[in-house]
Design a protein around this motif. Structure first.
Motif, PDB file in Angstrom:
ATOM      1  N   PHE A  83      -7.277 -28.134   7.460  1.00  0.00           N
ATOM      2  CA  PHE A  83      -5.854 -28.038   7.150  1.00  0.00           C
ATOM      3  C   PHE A  83      -5.118 -27.513   8.375  1.00  0.00           C
ATOM      4  CE2 PHE A  83      -7.440 -23.857   5.766  1.00  0.00           C
ATOM      5  CZ  PHE A  83      -6.462 -22.972   6.200  1.00  0.00           C
ATOM      6  N   THR A  84      -3.815 -27.684   8.384  1.00  0.00           N
ATOM      7  CA  THR A  84      -2.997 -27.346   9.546  1.00  0.00           C
ATOM      8  C   THR A  84      -1.827 -26.471   9.102  1.00  0.00           C
ATOM      9  OG1 THR A  84      -1.835 -29.457   9.258  1.00  0.00           O
ATOM     10  CG2 THR A  84      -3.585 -29.372  10.919  1.00  0.00           C
ATOM     11  N   ALA A  85      -1.166 -25.828  10.074  1.00  0.00           N
ATOM     12  CA  ALA A  85      -0.038 -24.960   9.738  1.00  0.00           C
ATOM     13  C   ALA A  85       0.849 -24.746  10.950  1.00  0.00           C
ATOM     14  CB  ALA A  85      -0.533 -23.610   9.207  1.00  0.00           C
ATOM     15  N   PHE A  86       2.118 -24.595  10.690  1.00  0.00           N
ATOM     16  CA  PHE A  86       3.095 -24.068  11.648  1.00  0.00           C
ATOM     17  C   PHE A  86       4.292 -23.564  10.857  1.00  0.00           C
ATOM     18  CE2 PHE A  86       4.164 -28.797  12.259  1.00  0.00           C
ATOM     19  CZ  PHE A  86       5.256 -28.798  11.399  1.00  0.00           C
ATOM     20  N   TYR A  98      -4.163 -11.667  11.854  1.00  0.00           N
ATOM     21  CA  TYR A  98      -2.834 -12.223  11.617  1.00  0.00           C
ATOM     22  C   TYR A  98      -2.506 -13.229  12.713  1.00  0.00           C
ATOM     23  CZ  TYR A  98      -2.402  -8.219   8.487  1.00  0.00           C
ATOM     24  OH  TYR A  98      -2.605  -7.301   7.495  1.00  0.00           O
ATOM     25  N   VAL A  99      -2.063 -14.413  12.299  1.00  0.00           N
ATOM     26  CA  VAL A  99      -1.688 -15.466  13.234  1.00  0.00           C
ATOM     27  C   VAL A  99      -0.215 -15.796  13.041  1.00  0.00           C
ATOM     28  CG1 VAL A  99      -1.943 -17.920  13.773  1.00  0.00           C
ATOM     29  CG2 VAL A  99      -3.968 -16.494  13.460  1.00  0.00           C
ATOM     30  N   THR A 100       0.539 -15.698  14.109  1.00  0.00           N
ATOM     31  CA  THR A 100       1.917 -16.170  14.106  1.00  0.00           C
ATOM     32  C   THR A 100       1.931 -17.564  14.714  1.00  0.00           C
ATOM     33  OG1 THR A 100       2.795 -13.933  14.328  1.00  0.00           O
ATOM     34  CG2 THR A 100       4.268 -15.738  14.895  1.00  0.00           C
ATOM     35  N   ALA A 101       2.300 -18.542  13.888  1.00  0.00           N
ATOM     36  CA  ALA A 101       2.318 -19.942  14.329  1.00  0.00           C
ATOM     37  C   ALA A 101       3.736 -20.482  14.165  1.00  0.00           C
ATOM     38  CB  ALA A 101       1.321 -20.764  13.522  1.00  0.00           C
ATOM     39  N   GLY A 102       4.683 -19.807  14.806  1.00  0.00           N
ATOM     40  CA  GLY A 102       6.087 -20.128  14.605  1.00  0.00           C
ATOM     41  C   GLY A 102       6.701 -21.025  15.653  1.00  0.00           C
ATOM     42  N   ALA A 103       5.861 -21.724  16.418  1.00  0.00           N
ATOM     43  CA  ALA A 103       6.381 -22.582  17.487  1.00  0.00           C
ATOM     44  C   ALA A 103       6.318 -24.041  17.078  1.00  0.00           C
ATOM     45  CB  ALA A 103       5.605 -22.348  18.778  1.00  0.00           C
ATOM     46  N   GLY A 104       6.807 -24.334  15.857  1.00  0.00           N
ATOM     47  CA  GLY A 104       6.722 -25.685  15.318  1.00  0.00           C
ATOM     48  C   GLY A 104       7.790 -26.638  15.782  1.00  0.00           C
ATOM     49  N   VAL A 164      -4.017 -14.382   7.619  1.00  0.00           N
ATOM     50  CA  VAL A 164      -2.598 -14.355   7.274  1.00  0.00           C
ATOM     51  C   VAL A 164      -1.854 -15.178   8.319  1.00  0.00           C
ATOM     52  CG1 VAL A 164      -0.551 -12.933   6.930  1.00  0.00           C
ATOM     53  CG2 VAL A 164      -2.797 -12.097   6.173  1.00  0.00           C
ATOM     54  N   VAL A 165      -1.071 -16.154   7.856  1.00  0.00           N
ATOM     55  CA  VAL A 165      -0.331 -17.056   8.740  1.00  0.00           C
ATOM     56  C   VAL A 165       1.162 -16.826   8.541  1.00  0.00           C
ATOM     57  CG1 VAL A 165       0.138 -19.454   9.357  1.00  0.00           C
ATOM     58  CG2 VAL A 165      -2.169 -18.775   8.637  1.00  0.00           C
ATOM     59  N   ILE A 209      -9.685 -16.552   1.458  1.00  0.00           N
ATOM     60  CA  ILE A 209      -8.312 -16.415   0.973  1.00  0.00           C
ATOM     61  C   ILE A 209      -7.389 -16.434   2.179  1.00  0.00           C
ATOM     62  CG2 ILE A 209      -6.644 -14.970  -0.235  1.00  0.00           C
ATOM     63  CD1 ILE A 209      -8.958 -13.779  -1.826  1.00  0.00           C
ATOM     64  N   VAL A 210      -6.445 -17.368   2.168  1.00  0.00           N
ATOM     65  CA  VAL A 210      -5.438 -17.504   3.226  1.00  0.00           C
ATOM     66  C   VAL A 210      -4.077 -17.229   2.604  1.00  0.00           C
ATOM     67  CG1 VAL A 210      -4.340 -19.075   4.866  1.00  0.00           C
ATOM     68  CG2 VAL A 210      -6.826 -19.194   4.475  1.00  0.00           C
ATOM     69  N   VAL A 211      -3.326 -16.307   3.178  1.00  0.00           N
ATOM     70  CA  VAL A 211      -1.965 -16.009   2.733  1.00  0.00           C
ATOM     71  C   VAL A 211      -0.999 -16.484   3.806  1.00  0.00           C
ATOM     72  CG1 VAL A 211      -0.332 -14.202   2.081  1.00  0.00           C
ATOM     73  CG2 VAL A 211      -2.734 -14.016   1.396  1.00  0.00           C
ATOM     74  N   PHE A 212       0.079 -17.137   3.381  1.00  0.00           N
ATOM     75  CA  PHE A 212       1.095 -17.506   4.369  1.00  0.00           C
ATOM     76  C   PHE A 212       2.479 -17.154   3.854  1.00  0.00           C
ATOM     77  CE2 PHE A 212       1.299 -21.270   1.791  1.00  0.00           C
ATOM     78  CZ  PHE A 212       2.433 -22.007   2.121  1.00  0.00           C
ATOM     79  N   HIS A 213       3.306 -16.672   4.767  1.00  0.00           N
ATOM     80  CA  HIS A 213       4.698 -16.333   4.493  1.00  0.00           C
ATOM     81  C   HIS A 213       5.426 -16.299   5.816  1.00  0.00           C
ATOM     82  CE1 HIS A 213       3.800 -12.149   5.724  1.00  0.00           C
ATOM     83  NE2 HIS A 213       2.729 -12.219   4.924  1.00  0.00           N
TER      84      HIS A 213
END
Length: 522
Positions: free
Chosen positions: A189-192, A428-434, A390-391, A353-357
């Motif tokens: 799976f992927t995320a940003f 914790y991963v910050t992936a806010g460069a979408g 945590v994403v 368990i993956v949490v994203f917010h």
């Protein structure tokens, strides 16, 4: 059209909504219809859709045009509460149409099962935003009792436009339901977070699509139709509802095939549509209705795919930095989160368990840095229940921490390293460069092939009394550039070791970070 400043300062967000409603409201409430379903191909009758009811400036669709002149666009999928058997299909039409529906089958040449769909007409009047009066017609179909681990083909249409017609074959898409139970078959799976309609976003989406993800997580600030990000009715002058049309068309190559699961960020609080600002998004998206209060907190839900449980929560509820919605759930979201994480951790077959917010517990950028409300309310729960990942979005960069306990790194997790949550600490991963413009760090970037070890990083967090400076030891990887994360999940045979490998990929396709989370399977 806004609220006088001297009055707005003394009003809560729901009170501001009530004031604005009196100034702008016209026409009736959003029409909510039940979704019928056909039998066969693993489908059975569906109950009420649990549809959105934005109550300020929405109305039922009563007019229509020649359907042969109108083609659907902006298709996007979302899991239901049970990804093994439920899928929600949403799309848009530029003009009102009669009798919208979805066709589905096990072959692109056999779409014999026809399911009526529901129209949600979102009306935005002149004076709210940059356009004149605008109607946006969002259409939704609920698919229940599907077969687990099965690929379905579907097409959407209406009176005058039939996806089963040979001339419309190019409008047929497919999706695959989640597996029935524990399997050793790997998946991705992927995320940003923080994406807008742009050339950069189009390219990044193409890279995400190339990863062939089972689902995609969008960690808030979905399309920036609302520019200010304050979540206040007074921000309406900068709003452009039409940007949603661009965004949904942009993501369609991916979201028409892959469940596009969203959390809500500060730019997603569009205060003129509903008391908590989510009425517009309730018209656009159908998300799992298994949170503590789906009608008032639609971005709070969970789902399980294979051996991975995913939890979406609304960080606007606890944000000191952007407090428009702070405390709107009166603590109920945090109570639900504690209970839900405990249930998931005790469920056989769930390894991770993956949490994203949206808002970050831990980030060091010079723009938003860390959110004290998340640290106070939720970080203790992540540590208590040994959350594996945590994403977040909000900060427009990629940043990854070492395992953290009580705001301190408990050990190093170098690039290429392995984290065992049973030893303590949360990553914790910050992936806010979408796709939105990128931010900066107070120190040099440090990423794969370009490590730049520094001492404590000077940064801050935002609390109830404002910014608090701190020097932190947990910032392990920092990358200033557009990127997303790819998560490869390898389930184990019983009593073996399951792995969750997180890779950060830049817009160039280059890898900038990699680490693995390991857990012993049940």
């Amino acid at each position: 059209m806004g609220i006088p400043a001297e009055l707005a300062d003394g009003l809560t967000m729901p009170e501001r909504h009530a004031y604005l409603r009196g100034a702008l409201s016209r026409r009736g409430l959003l029409r909510t219809s039940a979704i019928a379903a056909a039998t066969g191909a693993g489908l059975a009758a569906s109950g009420p859709a649990g549809a959105a009811t934005p109550d300020l400036i929405t109305r039922p669709s009563t007019d229509s045009v020649d359907g042969a002149l109108v083609a659907p666009f902006g298709r996007h999928l979302a899991y239901g509460a049970d990804p093994r058997t439920q899928m929600r299909v949403s799309w848009q039409v530029p003009l009102p149409v009669r009798d919208p529906y979805l066709r589905i089958g096990l072959s692109p040449l056999d779409l014999g099962h026809r399911i009526p769909a529901e129209v949600r007409d979102l009306f935005t009047p002149a004076g709210v935003g940059k356009s004149a009066d605008i109607d946006q017609y969002y259409v939704h179909a609920a698919l229940d009792n599907l077969r687990p681990g099965t690929t379905y083909y579907y097409g959407v249409g209406h009176d005058g436009f039939d996806p089963a017609h040979p001339g419309a074959a190019h409008t047929v898409y497919s999706f695959t339901t989640a597996p029935a139970e524990r399997t050793t078959r790997p998946f991705t799976f992927t995320a940003f977070g923080d994406q807008n309609p742009s050339y950069t976003s189009i390219g990044l989406n193409a890279l995400v699509q190339a990863q062939n993800p089972a689902f995609h997580l969008h960690a808030g600030d979905i399309c920036y139709a609302e520019e200010t990000g304050h979540g206040l009715p007074a921000d309406s002058s900068s709003y452009d509802a039409r940007q949603w049309d661009q965004f949904l068309a942009q993501i369609e190559p991916l979201s028409s095939r892959v469940p596009w699961m969203v959390a809500f960020g500060n730019h997603d609080m569009e205060a003129w549509y509903s008391p908590n600002g989510y009425g517009g998004n309730e018209a656009r998206f159908t998300l799992p209705a298994n949170g503590f209060d789906p009608d008032n907190a639609p971005g709070v839900y969970s789902f399980v795919h294979g051996n991975v449980a995913v939890v979406s929560i609304d960080a606007n509820d606890v944000s000191y930095e952007i407090p428009a919605n702070i405390g709107y759930t009166h603590g109920k979201q945090t109570v639900w989160l504690d209970k839900r994480l405990g249930q998931l951790r005790r469920t056989p077959g769930i390894d991770f368990i993956v949490v994203f917010h949206h808002h970050c517990a831990y980030s060091t950028t010079t723009s938003h840095a860390s959110e004290g409300g998340v640290r106070e309310q939720w970080v203790p729960l992540y540590e208590k229940h040994q959350v594996d990942l945590v994403v977040n979005g909000h900060n427009h960069i990629y940043e990854r921490t070492d395992p953290v306990v009580r705001d301190k790194a408990v050990r190093a997790l170098p690039i290429g390293g392995t984290h065992e949550p049973a030893r303590g600490g949360v990553v914790y991963v910050t992936a806010g460069a979408g796709g939105e413009s990128v931010y900066a760090f107070p120190v040099a970037d440090s990423y794969e092939g370009h490590e730049d070890e520094v001492g404590p990083v000077p940064t801050y967090w935002t609390g109830a009394d404002g910014k608090v400076t701190e020097n932190v030891d947990w910032s392990r990887v920092r990358y200033t550039g557009y990127s997303f994360i790819r998560v490869d999940v390898t389930p184990a045979h019983r009593h073996g070791t399951s792995t969750l490998t997180v890779r950060a990929l830049a817009a160039t396709g280059a890898e900038v970070d990699r680490f693995t989370v390991e857990r012993k399977a049940d």
